[in-house]
Design a protein around this motif. Structure first.
Motif, PDB file in Angstrom:
ATOM      1  N   GLN A 347       0.841  -1.192   0.000  1.00  0.00           N
ATOM      2  CA  GLN A 347       0.000   0.000   0.000  1.00  0.00           C
ATOM      3  C   GLN A 347       0.883   1.252   0.000  1.00  0.00           C
ATOM      4  O   GLN A 347       0.656   2.199  -0.764  1.00  0.00           O
ATOM      5  CB  GLN A 347      -0.901   0.027   1.249  1.00  0.00           C
ATOM      6  N   ALA A 348       1.881   1.253   0.892  1.00  0.00           N
ATOM      7  CA  ALA A 348       2.772   2.410   1.008  1.00  0.00           C
ATOM      8  C   ALA A 348       3.545   2.620  -0.289  1.00  0.00           C
ATOM      9  O   ALA A 348       3.652   3.737  -0.803  1.00  0.00           O
ATOM     10  CB  ALA A 348       3.740   2.204   2.174  1.00  0.00           C
ATOM     11  N   MET A 349       4.069   1.520  -0.822  1.00  0.00           N
ATOM     12  CA  MET A 349       4.932   1.628  -1.999  1.00  0.00           C
ATOM     13  C   MET A 349       4.153   2.089  -3.229  1.00  0.00           C
ATOM     14  O   MET A 349       4.688   2.783  -4.084  1.00  0.00           O
ATOM     15  CB  MET A 349       5.591   0.277  -2.257  1.00  0.00           C
ATOM     16  N   TRP A 350       2.889   1.687  -3.305  1.00  0.00           N
ATOM     17  CA  TRP A 350       2.039   2.155  -4.400  1.00  0.00           C
ATOM     18  C   TRP A 350       1.982   3.680  -4.385  1.00  0.00           C
ATOM     19  O   TRP A 350       2.200   4.342  -5.405  1.00  0.00           O
ATOM     20  CB  TRP A 350       0.634   1.551  -4.264  1.00  0.00           C
ATOM     21  N   ALA A 351       1.725   4.234  -3.213  1.00  0.00           N
ATOM     22  CA  ALA A 351       1.590   5.685  -3.096  1.00  0.00           C
ATOM     23  C   ALA A 351       2.925   6.381  -3.347  1.00  0.00           C
ATOM     24  O   ALA A 351       2.998   7.379  -4.078  1.00  0.00           O
ATOM     25  CB  ALA A 351       1.059   6.035  -1.709  1.00  0.00           C
ATOM     26  N   VAL A 352       3.987   5.872  -2.748  1.00  0.00           N
ATOM     27  CA  VAL A 352       5.306   6.500  -2.883  1.00  0.00           C
ATOM     28  C   VAL A 352       5.737   6.533  -4.346  1.00  0.00           C
ATOM     29  O   VAL A 352       6.161   7.573  -4.878  1.00  0.00           O
ATOM     30  CB  VAL A 352       6.356   5.732  -2.054  1.00  0.00           C
ATOM     31  N   GLU A 353       5.609   5.391  -5.005  1.00  0.00           N
ATOM     32  CA  GLU A 353       6.076   5.314  -6.387  1.00  0.00           C
ATOM     33  C   GLU A 353       5.208   6.157  -7.334  1.00  0.00           C
ATOM     34  O   GLU A 353       5.701   6.768  -8.271  1.00  0.00           O
ATOM     35  CB  GLU A 353       6.136   3.853  -6.843  1.00  0.00           C
ATOM     36  N   ARG A 354       3.908   6.177  -7.083  1.00  0.00           N
ATOM     37  CA  ARG A 354       3.047   7.038  -7.894  1.00  0.00           C
ATOM     38  C   ARG A 354       3.399   8.511  -7.647  1.00  0.00           C
ATOM     39  O   ARG A 354       3.336   9.346  -8.536  1.00  0.00           O
ATOM     40  CB  ARG A 354       1.567   6.790  -7.566  1.00  0.00           C
ATOM     41  N   HIS A 355       3.775   8.806  -6.398  1.00  0.00           N
ATOM     42  CA  HIS A 355       4.137  10.194  -6.103  1.00  0.00           C
ATOM     43  C   HIS A 355       5.463  10.570  -6.773  1.00  0.00           C
ATOM     44  O   HIS A 355       5.616  11.698  -7.261  1.00  0.00           O
ATOM     45  CB  HIS A 355       4.203  10.430  -4.597  1.00  0.00           C
ATOM     46  N   MET A 356       6.401   9.646  -6.827  1.00  0.00           N
ATOM     47  CA  MET A 356       7.660   9.935  -7.531  1.00  0.00           C
ATOM     48  C   MET A 356       7.364  10.217  -9.003  1.00  0.00           C
ATOM     49  O   MET A 356       7.978  11.095  -9.613  1.00  0.00           O
ATOM     50  CB  MET A 356       8.637   8.758  -7.390  1.00  0.00           C
ATOM     51  N   ASP A 357       6.402   9.484  -9.568  1.00  0.00           N
ATOM     52  CA  ASP A 357       5.998   9.751 -10.955  1.00  0.00           C
ATOM     53  C   ASP A 357       5.361  11.132 -11.081  1.00  0.00           C
ATOM     54  O   ASP A 357       5.540  11.826 -12.080  1.00  0.00           O
ATOM     55  CB  ASP A 357       5.009   8.681 -11.445  1.00  0.00           C
TER      56      ASP A 357
END
Ligand code: MOS
Length: 727
Positions: A347-357
């Motif tokens: 869940q966390a990584m989904w948000a983090v990686e989408r935010h980096m994008d």
């Protein structure tokens, strides 16, 4: 030759291939009855009556309700909030209310259909955003299971503020074999349990308050997958089988139907994550504020620990001097959520990686370049102030990108691929995953392992169950390598709590790395007990054994001890959150069908730092399986619930997971950056492959179509809606 690093054939392979492995439903004790569960029809309601159909033939049917519970009405986990059977109030749909036993499964299921739970509705909270502080009370004073904050540094001024919101829904573990358990009365008025599970000792601890005694032993049957779903839920099934076995005095078997399993058992926690970051014009992170809201469902289960892992992964594998991470897990009147591979990190990584994008998009910088500029390196500190060593972020990124230069081996032909109806894209994600328990967890648990030399064979005694991940093969490899003997002499003993020490639960990417380390330690002790200086020669071992041939079995016991290098403050969430981290980069190649919104995967490349691959084929299997589960999480696995929080798509025809036919070409690159605390350098790898595929797929869809999806899963319907919005 050392068996470590060799593809030793799986110990459980032959019996599974032949079909004679004994799963719980294959085991038939004499006089065994079959149990089934009567469940709540409503989300939140008073139980007025459990009405028996007067026209049904009740002969030979035993019914159990909360009134039959010998001691406390609780299945204990972290707290004593979850009852074995709802008594006066139900707090979620499908909550167990009563049990029946009969001579056949059909009769038991028939009896369930003729028991009606009459309820009177109470106001229910289904949406987690309406839970905190609501006047409708589910848990404690404010409906919060756990609240955590992590602070690092301070604030920064200047730079570009970039904000986003990301969300994920439920995900079902979908183990191949549904939940199943047999309770067998013992002569001492205790119980033996045989079942499908990850954690035999959990069941003993969970049931002691309900039974009012500890006369139990728990035996793991061959288990058809767990993925976290058999961490805590088997305790509930065991509690029910126990109550029926006590009342009837006979063994009772409970096997869930698939639809029942889907509707009633734990899932991945739905989450809403908000991130506000401040970056400079080069995209370097200066501040990272993130908040996660998790839906725990109606009871606590393991939710506080899932939230904890989510928080500890809420900055991803990136460095940032100023961080403010907050999280709350709240209660809703829905079936409790629980352990699932990744345990908060996906869940966390989904948000983090989408935010980096999002940062890359906003600044007009290549998304891979943004990651490269910010990734964690040796000597950097995490959100909790842990100074990193053996980091693999840069290595896995470079390795995955190098692999992506290679052409596809089996490119599926989507007519006009990349043109016309099909838009083609590639996405890259970077993730890390803490291995083992958080903070002082391992030091507190002190996992124990025994080795027994009997005749010419060595048995490894642990509670670390083989749930398909291969521990019945890898532990013998570790012990044999340490002893310098042939791996065929070593095997895992059956996982029966009456005979094995408690090595801790089979969870948290800890089995090979942490318990495997204790196996190695025990093997060292055995070597010393046998006075083998350097046990490198198989012939020496044979000689030694012949000298011992008529002696009693020799047994040694080892216990986990941390090396004192970890410092962790549970109150402030400061210090060394995990013994070490795994690192992984996913590259996803896909086509988007612009007419249907369907995502067609072409290839998944995963480069993962595993420390040391004890058995490369088993490691590859774990990484490929986890990545495919991640791709399912990305685009097709959606739990649809009604206004009572009941799962509506409770069949394999409408809860869609990728099959082998949907699987794209899987390229797995194993990177070995050794962790000195692990056996032969091994790190935990069970969960990390779940973290990266979804955000990589989202980036690939964005590259192909320009649509930006921040909600999982990216189903054809969501893709179509987004495509239409762009047009
Ligand atoms: Mo696992 S999700 O730590 O059983």
């Amino acid at each position: 030759m050392s068996p470590v690093g060799i593809n030793v054939p799986r110990a459980d392979g032959p019996s599974k291939v032949r079909g004679d492995a004994q799963y719980v439903d294959d085991i038939r004790p004499a006089d065994c009855l079959y149990g089934a569960t009567v469940r709540s029809p409503r989300a939140h309601a008073k139980i007025l009556e459990i009405r028996k159909d007067p026209n049904f033939n009740w002969a030979g049917i035993t019914i159990v309700t909360a009134a039959d519970i010998p001691a406390k009405n609780v299945v204990y986990l972290m707290t004593e909030d979850q009852p074995a059977l709802a008594e006066s109030v139900v707090r979620h749909v499908e909550e167990p209310v009563a049990l029946v036993a009969a001579e056949s499964r059909d009769r038991a299921l028939d009896a369930v259909r003729h028991l009606e739970v009459i309820t009177e509705d109470l106001p229910a909270i289904i949406d987690p955003r309406h839970s905190e502080g609501s006047e409708i009370k589910i848990f404690g004073a404010d409906n919060i299971f756990k609240k955590i904050a992590i602070d690092k540094g301070g604030t920064t001024t200047g730079g570009t503020v970039i904000e986003g919101e990301y969300s994920v829904g439920h995900q079902e573990q979908l183990y191949i074999e549904p939940q199943g358990m047999i309770a067998i009365p013992r002569e001492d008025q205790g119980l033996t349990f045989v079942g499908s599970m990850q954690c035999p000792f959990y069941i003993e601890k969970a049931l002691a308050p309900m039974l009012g005694h500890t006369r139990m032993n728990v035996i793991q049957a061959a288990t058809g997958g767990g993925f976290g779903g058999k961490e805590e839920y088997p305790s509930m099934v065991a509690a029910h089988a126990a109550l029926l076995a006590i009342k009837t005095g006979k063994p009772v078997k409970m096997i869930y139907r698939r639809d029942e399993d889907l509707r009633a058992t734990t899932k991945r926690h739905p989450s809403i994550i908000k991130i506000r970051s401040i970056v400079d014009h080069e995209g370097i992170l200066h501040q990272w504020d993130a908040d996660i809201l998790m839906d725990g469902g109606a009871y606590n289960t393991l939710t506080p620990v899932v939230l904890s892992r989510a928080l500890l992964h809420l900055t991803g594998p990136y460095r940032c001097p100023n961080q403010h991470l907050t999280g709350r897990a709240v209660a809703t009147h829905t079936p409790p959520n629980g352990a699932f591979r990744g345990f908060g990190a996906p869940q966390a990584m989904w948000a983090v990686e989408r935010h980096m994008d999002r940062i890359a998009r906003t600044l007009g910088i290549d998304p891979v370049e943004i990651r490269r500029r910010n990734l964690l390196r040796d000597g950097d500190t995490t959100a909790t102030g842990q100074t990193l060593t053996d980091t693999g972020a840069l290595t896995v990124l470079d390795e995955a990108l190098a692999a992506a230069q290679e052409p596809l081996q089996n490119d599926p032909i989507h007519p006009g691929g990349g043109e016309g109806r099909y838009a083609r894209g590639r996405g890259v994600s970077l993730v890390f995953h803490g291995c083992g328990f958080t903070g002082n967890g391992e030091a507190r648990i002190k996992g124990k392992v025994a080795l027994e030399l009997d005749g010419r064979c060595i048995k490894i005694l642990t509670a670390s169950t083989d749930i398909g991940q291969g521990v019945d093969t890898t532990f013998p490899q570790i012990a044999a390598a340490e002893l310098g003997i042939d791996v065929e002499r070593v095997s895992n003993a059956p996982h029966d709590t009456a005979n094995v020490p408690d090595s801790g639960p089979t969870v948290a990417s800890r089995t090979c790395m942490v318990v495997g380390g204790v196996v190695q330690k025990a093997a060292k002790q055995l070597r010393q007990a046998l006075q083998i200086e350097t046990a490198s020669e198989e012939t020496n071992f044979d000689m030694l054994l012949s000298l011992r041939d008529h002696q009693a079995p020799l047994r040694v016991m080892a216990e986990y001890q941390d090396d004192g290098s970890m410092e962790w403050e549970d109150e402030t969430y400061q210090g060394d959150a995990y013994p070490t981290y795994g690192w992984s980069c996913s590259v996803v190649d896909l086509d988007v069908d612009l007419d249907t919104g369907e995502v067609l995967y072409r290839r998944h490349i995963g480069a993962t730092d595993v420390g040391k691959a004890i058995n490369p084929v088993i490691v590859t299997g774990q990484l490929e399986g986890g990545s495919l589960q991640g791709l399912g999480y990305a685009t097709c696995e959606e739990v649809v619930v009604d206004d009572q929080g009941r799962m509506r798509n409770d069949r394999l025809t409408n809860y869609i997971i990728p099959t082998s036919l949907d699987a794209p070409e899987m390229v797995t690159r194993i990177i070995e950056i050794p962790y000195k605390g692990g056996p032969f350098g091994a790190k935990g790898i069970g969960e990390i492959p779940m973290d990266g595929p979804a955000p990589a797929a989202a980036q690939a869809i964005e590259q192909a179509t320009k649509i930006v999806l921040d909600t999982l899963p990216m189903t054809p319907e969501r893709v179509m809606n987004a495509l239409e919005a762009v047009e």
